[in-house]
Design a protein around this motif. Structure first.
Motif, PDB file in Angstrom:
ATOM      1  N   TYR A   9      77.515 -11.274  -8.139  1.00  0.00           N
ATOM      2  CA  TYR A   9      78.010 -10.420  -9.260  1.00  0.00           C
ATOM      3  C   TYR A   9      77.293 -10.568 -10.474  1.00  0.00           C
ATOM      4  CZ  TYR A   9      81.407  -7.702 -12.068  1.00  0.00           C
ATOM      5  OH  TYR A   9      81.892  -6.892 -12.913  1.00  0.00           O
ATOM      6  N   ASP A  10      76.599  -9.244 -11.087  1.00  0.00           N
ATOM      7  CA  ASP A  10      75.826  -9.576 -12.085  1.00  0.00           C
ATOM      8  C   ASP A  10      76.199  -9.135 -13.547  1.00  0.00           C
ATOM      9  OD1 ASP A  10      76.009  -6.788 -12.206  1.00  0.00           O
ATOM     10  OD2 ASP A  10      73.980  -6.501 -11.582  1.00  0.00           O
ATOM     11  N   GLY A  11      77.634  -8.967 -13.390  1.00  0.00           N
ATOM     12  CA  GLY A  11      78.179  -8.819 -14.578  1.00  0.00           C
ATOM     13  C   GLY A  11      78.828  -7.423 -14.957  1.00  0.00           C
ATOM     14  N   ALA A  12      78.348  -6.681 -14.092  1.00  0.00           N
ATOM     15  CA  ALA A  12      78.523  -5.125 -14.011  1.00  0.00           C
ATOM     16  C   ALA A  12      78.851  -4.500 -12.819  1.00  0.00           C
ATOM     17  CB  ALA A  12      77.530  -4.237 -14.757  1.00  0.00           C
ATOM     18  N   ASN A  13      77.829  -5.280 -11.654  1.00  0.00           N
ATOM     19  CA  ASN A  13      78.040  -4.514 -10.207  1.00  0.00           C
ATOM     20  C   ASN A  13      77.813  -5.807  -9.313  1.00  0.00           C
ATOM     21  OD1 ASN A  13      78.027  -1.756 -10.756  1.00  0.00           O
ATOM     22  ND2 ASN A  13      76.099  -2.012 -11.586  1.00  0.00           N
ATOM     23  N   TRP A  14      78.137  -5.487  -7.988  1.00  0.00           N
ATOM     24  CA  TRP A  14      77.943  -6.586  -7.199  1.00  0.00           C
ATOM     25  C   TRP A  14      76.557  -6.050  -6.388  1.00  0.00           C
ATOM     26  CZ3 TRP A  14      80.514 -10.694  -6.283  1.00  0.00           C
ATOM     27  CH2 TRP A  14      81.814 -10.941  -6.744  1.00  0.00           C
ATOM     28  N   GLN A  15      75.492  -7.117  -6.296  1.00  0.00           N
ATOM     29  CA  GLN A  15      74.037  -6.949  -5.829  1.00  0.00           C
ATOM     30  C   GLN A  15      74.427  -7.687  -4.412  1.00  0.00           C
ATOM     31  OE1 GLN A  15      72.163  -5.228  -7.258  1.00  0.00           O
ATOM     32  NE2 GLN A  15      73.471  -4.966  -8.974  1.00  0.00           N
TER      33      GLN A  15
ATOM     34  N   THR B 196      86.655  -6.849  -9.560  1.00  0.00           N
ATOM     35  CA  THR B 196      85.921  -6.542 -10.996  1.00  0.00           C
ATOM     36  C   THR B 196      86.168  -7.692 -11.497  1.00  0.00           C
ATOM     37  OG1 THR B 196      87.756  -5.214 -11.663  1.00  0.00           O
ATOM     38  CG2 THR B 196      86.092  -4.095 -10.863  1.00  0.00           C
TER      39      THR B 196
ATOM     40  N   VAL C  72      79.695 -13.919 -14.230  1.00  0.00           N
ATOM     41  CA  VAL C  72      78.338 -13.559 -13.706  1.00  0.00           C
ATOM     42  C   VAL C  72      78.017 -14.820 -12.856  1.00  0.00           C
ATOM     43  CG1 VAL C  72      75.837 -13.161 -14.434  1.00  0.00           C
ATOM     44  CG2 VAL C  72      77.795 -12.201 -15.611  1.00  0.00           C
TER      45      VAL C  72
END
Length: 84
Positions: free
Chosen positions: A73-79, A54, A58
């Motif tokens: 990482y999109d700033g909140a979750n892993w894509q 975490t 981004v």
């Protein structure tokens, strides 16, 4: 990866070839993936370890070598992206 256009599909106009041999239509502006002079850093780890991380900046890239996934990482979750 390449794009193939069949006879019934028109090709985009203004296609330019970048130094990396990646073809894209010219939109008069460079974006992050094709801007010159930048270095992309990617790291590797297991899928579980990447998903547990975490607070990464981004756009951080990780390759999960045990599941063959590319994580961003999109700033909140892993894509993640797979090769299929």
């Amino acid at each position: 990866m390449s794009l193939t256009f069949t006879a019934d599909v028109l090709e985009p106009s203004n296609i330019v070839q970048l130094p990396s041999r990646f073809l894209r239509p010219a939109f008069e502006e460079l974006y992050g993936f094709d801007a010159t002079g930048l270095t992309i850093r990617a790291y590797y780890d297991t899928q579980a370890a990447i998903e547990a991380r975490t607070g990464e900046p981004v756009g951080t890239l990780y390759y999960a070598y045990d599941s063959d996934r590319l994580y961003v990482y999109d700033g909140a979750n892993w894509q993640f992206y797979t090769s299929t």
